[in-house]
Write an enzyme that holds these catalytic residues in place. Structure first.
Site, PDB file in Angstrom:
ATOM      1  N   SER A   1       1.551   3.460  -2.538  1.00  0.00           N
ATOM      2  CA  SER A   1       1.383   4.404  -3.651  1.00  0.00           C
ATOM      3  C   SER A   1       1.090   5.824  -3.193  1.00  0.00           C
ATOM      4  O   SER A   1       1.005   6.742  -4.011  1.00  0.00           O
ATOM      5  CB  SER A   1       0.268   3.925  -4.585  1.00  0.00           C
ATOM      6  OG  SER A   1      -0.962   3.833  -3.885  1.00  0.00           O
TER       7      SER A   1
ATOM      8  N   ASN B   1       1.252  -2.516   5.323  1.00  0.00           N
ATOM      9  CA  ASN B   1       0.522  -1.261   5.504  1.00  0.00           C
ATOM     10  C   ASN B   1      -0.830  -1.255   4.809  1.00  0.00           C
ATOM     11  O   ASN B   1      -1.770  -0.630   5.286  1.00  0.00           O
ATOM     12  CB  ASN B   1       1.383  -0.111   4.964  1.00  0.00           C
ATOM     13  CG  ASN B   1       0.620   1.184   4.866  1.00  0.00           C
ATOM     14  OD1 ASN B   1       0.243   1.784   5.872  1.00  0.00           O
ATOM     15  ND2 ASN B   1       0.381   1.644   3.649  1.00  0.00           N
TER      16      ASN B   1
ATOM     17  N   GLY C   1       0.819  -1.208   0.000  1.00  0.00           N
ATOM     18  CA  GLY C   1       0.000   0.000   0.000  1.00  0.00           C
ATOM     19  C   GLY C   1       0.849   1.251   0.000  1.00  0.00           C
ATOM     20  O   GLY C   1       0.580   2.203   0.744  1.00  0.00           O
TER      21      GLY C   1
ATOM     22  N   ASP D   1      -3.100  -7.479  -6.472  1.00  0.00           N
ATOM     23  CA  ASP D   1      -4.417  -7.398  -5.854  1.00  0.00           C
ATOM     24  C   ASP D   1      -4.582  -8.628  -4.975  1.00  0.00           C
ATOM     25  O   ASP D   1      -4.715  -9.746  -5.477  1.00  0.00           O
ATOM     26  CB  ASP D   1      -5.509  -7.342  -6.916  1.00  0.00           C
ATOM     27  CG  ASP D   1      -6.894  -7.143  -6.322  1.00  0.00           C
ATOM     28  OD1 ASP D   1      -7.024  -7.180  -5.074  1.00  0.00           O
ATOM     29  OD2 ASP D   1      -7.852  -6.948  -7.097  1.00  0.00           O
TER      30      ASP D   1
ATOM     31  N   SER E   1      -3.597   0.319  14.386  1.00  0.00           N
ATOM     32  CA  SER E   1      -4.281   1.606  14.552  1.00  0.00           C
ATOM     33  C   SER E   1      -4.678   1.778  16.008  1.00  0.00           C
ATOM     34  O   SER E   1      -4.943   0.789  16.705  1.00  0.00           O
ATOM     35  CB  SER E   1      -5.542   1.659  13.678  1.00  0.00           C
ATOM     36  OG  SER E   1      -6.337   2.786  13.997  1.00  0.00           O
TER      37      SER E   1
ATOM     38  N   ARG F   1      -2.062  -1.434  -5.474  1.00  0.00           N
ATOM     39  CA  ARG F   1      -3.182  -2.211  -6.009  1.00  0.00           C
ATOM     40  C   ARG F   1      -3.781  -1.556  -7.247  1.00  0.00           C
ATOM     41  O   ARG F   1      -4.029  -2.228  -8.247  1.00  0.00           O
ATOM     42  CB  ARG F   1      -4.274  -2.382  -4.953  1.00  0.00           C
ATOM     43  CG  ARG F   1      -5.484  -3.164  -5.443  1.00  0.00           C
ATOM     44  CD  ARG F   1      -6.542  -3.296  -4.372  1.00  0.00           C
ATOM     45  NE  ARG F   1      -7.711  -4.009  -4.847  1.00  0.00           N
ATOM     46  CZ  ARG F   1      -8.808  -4.202  -4.132  1.00  0.00           C
ATOM     47  NH1 ARG F   1      -8.883  -3.739  -2.888  1.00  0.00           N
ATOM     48  NH2 ARG F   1      -9.831  -4.851  -4.644  1.00  0.00           N
TER      49      ARG F   1
ATOM     50  N   TYR G   1     -13.199  -2.219  10.791  1.00  0.00           N
ATOM     51  CA  TYR G   1     -11.825  -1.730  10.747  1.00  0.00           C
ATOM     52  C   TYR G   1     -11.172  -1.872  12.119  1.00  0.00           C
ATOM     53  O   TYR G   1     -10.055  -2.395  12.244  1.00  0.00           O
ATOM     54  CB  TYR G   1     -11.831  -0.266  10.318  1.00  0.00           C
ATOM     55  CG  TYR G   1     -10.476   0.405  10.318  1.00  0.00           C
ATOM     56  CD1 TYR G   1      -9.583   0.218   9.269  1.00  0.00           C
ATOM     57  CD2 TYR G   1     -10.099   1.253  11.359  1.00  0.00           C
ATOM     58  CE1 TYR G   1      -8.345   0.847   9.263  1.00  0.00           C
ATOM     59  CE2 TYR G   1      -8.863   1.884  11.360  1.00  0.00           C
ATOM     60  CZ  TYR G   1      -7.995   1.682  10.307  1.00  0.00           C
ATOM     61  OH  TYR G   1      -6.767   2.298  10.308  1.00  0.00           O
TER      62      TYR G   1
END
Length: 250
Positions: free
Chosen positions: A9, A91, A7, A58, A141, A32, A154
């Protein structure tokens, strides 16, 4: 030294990739869908003087054997592009607001298929290739400690990631592999205050430093945990939250 960051990007993932590059790692930049964002991260790593390669994968895959194959293909591509990673930063993760009343079994399945499941699969496949001194950093998190409204799947998944780091560290420690989780708080980004003024203000009131954290602060923590300076740290979750977790909850 080589790192794989999923992740990567944009946002926190890009900041982590650059922080690891600054620490001397060549970086596999997983993405992705955001081809241009991945290219920008590659350019940022190269600007830091390190090699980089963009890696599309993916991992929202239904069949178990297909997910394992996709994880292996990503690791193989990283090894071919910049080298076998000795640091893996997990991540990539979905973050949608889902109302409680909409959380039927199909919604739970879709969320965990896209988040928790590929994270656990990639950790397992990557750990099989890591040697002594290898490090896996799992991005959790603060919602894994206290969930926000509308973030139930989440928050539940992030809490599971914190426990995953502890369990994996226990299983892999005798092989000289460390596994650590990082729990970011609210991360500042362009337009955040305009998009969510009430939330930002509530965070400021709750956090000891009176502000969100920056992606750079979280990334610097990841880079430290991936380094030899953190060689005695494994199996724990490190909060980077500007002191939010120090505030009274009642």
């Amino acid at each position: 030294m080589t790192a794989l960051v999923t992740g990567a990007s944009g946002g926190l993932g890009r900041a982590v990739a650059v922080a690891l590059a600054d620490a001397g790692h060549d970086v596999g930049v997983h993405y992705r869908g955001d081809v241009e964002g991945a290219a920008a991260t590659v350019a940022a790593v190269e600007d830091a003087g390190q090699l980089a390669v963009s890696l599309h994968a993916d991992l929202d895959v239904v069949r178990a054997e297909a997910l394992d194959a996709a994880c292996d293909a990503l690791l193989d591509a990283c090894a071919a592009g910049v080298g076998v990673p000795d640091v893996v930063v997990l991540n990539a993760f979905p973050q949608q607001v889902v109302a409680w009343d909409d959380l039927d079994t199909a919604a739970w399945d879709a969320y965990h298929r896209a988040g928790l499941r590929p994270t656990t699969a990639l950790l397992h496949r990557a750990a099989a290739r890591l040697g002594p001194g290898g490090v896996v950093v799992v991005i959790g998190s603060v919602e894994g400690f206290r969930p926000a409204h509308g973030h139930t799947p989440y928050a539940v998944a992030k809490a599971a990631l914190h426990h995953l780091a502890a369990a994996a560290a226990s299983a892999l420690g005798r092989r000289g592999i460390r596994v650590v989780a990082v729990a970011p708080g609210l991360v500042a980004r362009e337009g955040l205050e305009q998009a969510w003024p009430d939330g930002v203000e509530r965070w400021r009131r709750a956090s000891a430093l009176g502000r969100p954290v920056t992606a750079g602060e979280v990334a610097a923590t990841v880079a430290f945990l991936a380094s030899g300076a953190a060689s005695g740290i494994t199996g724990t979750t490190v909060s980077v939250d500007a002191g939010w977790s120090a505030s009274p909850a009642w």
